[in-house]
Design an enzyme around this catalytic site. Structure first.
Site, mmCIF file in Angstrom:
data_model
loop_
_atom_site.group_PDB
_atom_site.id
_atom_site.type_symbol
_atom_site.label_atom_id
_atom_site.label_comp_id
_atom_site.label_asym_id
_atom_site.label_seq_id
_atom_site.Cartn_x
_atom_site.Cartn_y
_atom_site.Cartn_z
ATOM 1 N N ASN A 223 31.832 -42.417 -48.813
ATOM 2 C CA ASN A 223 32.578 -41.428 -48.034
ATOM 3 C C ASN A 223 31.889 -41.197 -46.684
ATOM 4 O O ASN A 223 30.864 -41.800 -46.400
ATOM 5 C CB ASN A 223 32.716 -40.107 -48.816
ATOM 6 C CG ASN A 223 31.369 -39.521 -49.163
ATOM 7 O OD1 ASN A 223 30.605 -39.153 -48.274
ATOM 8 N ND2 ASN A 223 31.054 -39.442 -50.448
ATOM 9 N N LYS A 351 33.817 -22.952 -58.082
ATOM 10 C CA LYS A 351 32.727 -23.921 -58.293
ATOM 11 C C LYS A 351 31.416 -23.214 -58.615
ATOM 12 O O LYS A 351 30.611 -23.704 -59.403
ATOM 13 C CB LYS A 351 32.546 -24.803 -57.055
ATOM 14 C CG LYS A 351 33.603 -25.887 -56.987
ATOM 15 C CD LYS A 351 33.479 -26.754 -55.777
ATOM 16 C CE LYS A 351 34.700 -27.667 -55.715
ATOM 17 N NZ LYS A 351 34.785 -28.437 -54.502
HETATM 18 O O1 C5P Z 1 32.386 -32.397 -54.888
HETATM 19 P P1 C5P Z 1 32.302 -30.919 -55.131
HETATM 20 O O2 C5P Z 1 33.148 -30.104 -54.225
HETATM 21 O O3 C5P Z 1 32.469 -30.561 -56.583
HETATM 22 O O4 C5P Z 1 30.812 -30.545 -54.728
HETATM 23 C C1 C5P Z 1 30.322 -29.215 -54.874
HETATM 24 C C2 C5P Z 1 28.842 -29.256 -55.088
HETATM 25 O O5 C5P Z 1 28.492 -30.044 -56.199
HETATM 26 C C3 C5P Z 1 28.033 -29.845 -53.928
HETATM 27 O O6 C5P Z 1 26.875 -29.068 -53.826
HETATM 28 C C4 C5P Z 1 27.717 -31.261 -54.396
HETATM 29 O O7 C5P Z 1 26.494 -31.735 -53.831
HETATM 30 C C5 C5P Z 1 27.587 -31.070 -55.877
HETATM 31 N N1 C5P Z 1 27.979 -32.250 -56.666
HETATM 32 C C6 C5P Z 1 27.032 -32.915 -57.422
HETATM 33 N N2 C5P Z 1 27.407 -33.997 -58.193
HETATM 34 C C7 C5P Z 1 28.664 -34.425 -58.191
HETATM 35 C C8 C5P Z 1 29.652 -33.772 -57.419
HETATM 36 C C9 C5P Z 1 29.261 -32.698 -56.635
HETATM 37 O O8 C5P Z 1 25.867 -32.523 -57.412
HETATM 38 N N3 C5P Z 1 28.999 -35.462 -58.955
#
Ligand code: C5P
Length: 424
Positions: A223, A351
């Site tokens: 990404n 979240k």
């Molecule tokens: O992708 P998302 O919006 O769920 O990300 C929210 C938080 O979760 C961010 O802090 C991201 O670094 C973390 N995250 C993670 N592992 C993932 C997806 C997201 O640590 N597989």
């Protein structure tokens, strides 16, 4: 040299130039010190005037050059006592054997020798002279006196000299001197931060950048994350006195000073590394990484050849790193990030709860002026209920300033956490 020479704000250096052939190098030294962010004022002895003009130093330092002890005009601008107080460091480069002798004897018959006695700032000398004069007993005796008097000596280099001799006595290159001065201020700053910084004594682990999920040996899914926010936070946490480990996906950014960086590629590697860091001891875990939600179920051993109009690649869900760390029994203070294009507050607080975070910082990536590749950001920060902290709106600012504000928010929440812990 890999030291970042650009982060010493508001420190004042009085560079004193005495009469030696190496004085031409001092002009470049002024440039290097200015590049590093220092304010520089130049003092010249009468001897120095024979080698280089004050105008050169005035133009390079952006300040008038100080020459006379009792020049009414100079005294009206900044008198010698004021100059002595202004200095955070008195750097004498080149330092002749004459000035070393004066300093050692405590004479005060010109501007520089008076400044030496009048300043509380550390004094550094960079002796440069003929090798025989350097080796002379009187010079070595004076140097020993100066070292005893807490003067720092940057030793001369060996090599061919302007007079034709070969030996010790050459002034080191300006880059090397500027580097040593900068490193000194960094160390001093660090010592203060480690004692009094907002995150003094804390181990902080930060994930940053995108992850790269292999499809075959040459292709991957990823990404647009640049890692800038995570790297800015690493620098801010270090400046606040923390020990910082930055687990970085593939990004093209320099590692901030003092930060330990571990490079990873995939989400699984990032998770393994995060769990490893937890074992080492982690007080605060900050997840800024844009982790790929899915990875390829079966990575092809060889490059997939072009065939047909469509290609199906099965994907499976990646583990949630921040949520996994938050579930550990001895969990650190957990900070998450969220990038949303709509319903920012609702999704962010969702979240915060779902991933069991202590704090979440959220930005609206539908705005083109902030977020992903931008150098600026604006965020709203939410805290878990037990902190009883209101949400904080961080107005649009550089990612460095936002990082500093996040460090303050983390500090505040940690304080409340330790108060709560004490009550139970
Ligand atoms: O992708 P998302 O919006 O769920 O990300 C929210 C938080 O979760 C961010 O802090 C991201 O670094 C973390 N995250 C993670 N592992 C993932 C997806 C997201 O640590 N597989």
């Amino acid at each position: 040299m890999s030291f970042d020479l650009s982060v010493i704000p508001n420190k004042n250096i009085v560079l004193a130039v005495t009469g030696g052939i190496a004085a031409y190098k001092s002009a470049i030294l002024v440039r290097r010190l200015k590049d590093a962010g220092f304010n520089v004022r130049v003092v010249m002895t009468k001897g120095a005037l024979a080698f280089i003009t004050p105008l050169t130093f005035q133009a390079l330092s952006g300040n008038p050059v100080h020459i006379e002890l009792l020049d009414p005009e100079a005294e009206a601008g900044m008198g010698h006592i004021e100059l002595a107080r202004w200095a955070d460091l008195l750097l004498v480069a080149p330092a002749t054997c004459d000035i070393l002798a004066k300093f050692a004897a405590g004479l005060a018959d010109d501007l520089l020798s008076t400044l030496y006695l009048a300043t509380k700032a550390p004094v550094w000398v960079v002796p440069a002279m003929n090798q025989q004069m350097w080796a002379a007993k009187a010079t070595q005796r004076n140097l020993a006196t100066l070292v005893e008097d807490q003067v720092h000596v940057i030793m001369p280099d060996a090599g061919s000299q302007a007079c034709g001799d070969v030996g010790l006595g050459r002034m080191p290159e300006p880059e090397s001197i500027a580097y040593q001065v900068t490193a000194y201020f960094h160390q001093a700053q660090r010592a203060i931060a480690e004692k009094f910084g907002l995150l003094a004594g804390k181990n902080v682990v930060i994930t940053a950048g995108p992850t790269r999920e292999a499809i075959d040996p040459v292709r991957y899914i990823s990404n647009h994350s640049t890692g800038k926010m995570g790297f800015a936070l690493a620098a801010a946490c270090y400046a606040a006195g923390a020990k910082v480990t930055l687990i970085a996906g593939p990004v093209s950014l320099d590692t901030p000073n003092g930060v330990r960086r571990i490079n990873v590629q995939s989400a699984l590697q990032m998770l393994d590394c995060s769990l490893e860091m937890l074992k080492e001891g982690c007080d605060v875990f900050i997840a800024t990484a844009a982790v790929a939600d899915y990875r390829v179920a079966q990575v092809a051993e060889h490059k997939i050849k072009k065939s047909g109009d469509e290609l199906d690649v099965a994907l499976i869900k990646n583990p949630d790193i921040v949520a996994t760390i938050a579930q550990q029994t001895k969990r650190p203070f957990m900070v998450g990030f969220a990038a949303e294009t709509r319903n920012v507050e609702e999704y962010a607080t969702g979240k915060l709860l779902a991933k069991k975070l202590d704090m979440i910082a959220c930005n609206d990536v539908s705005r083109t002026d902030i977020g992903f590749a931008s150098d600026q950001n604006a965020m709203t920060v939410f805290f878990a209920e037990q902190y009883h902290m209101d949400k904080q709106n961080l107005e649009k600012a550089s990612k460095q300033i936002i990082a500093q504000q996040l460090v303050e928010a983390i500090h505040e929440a940690l304080h409340i956490q330790s108060d709560n812990d004490e009550q139970f």
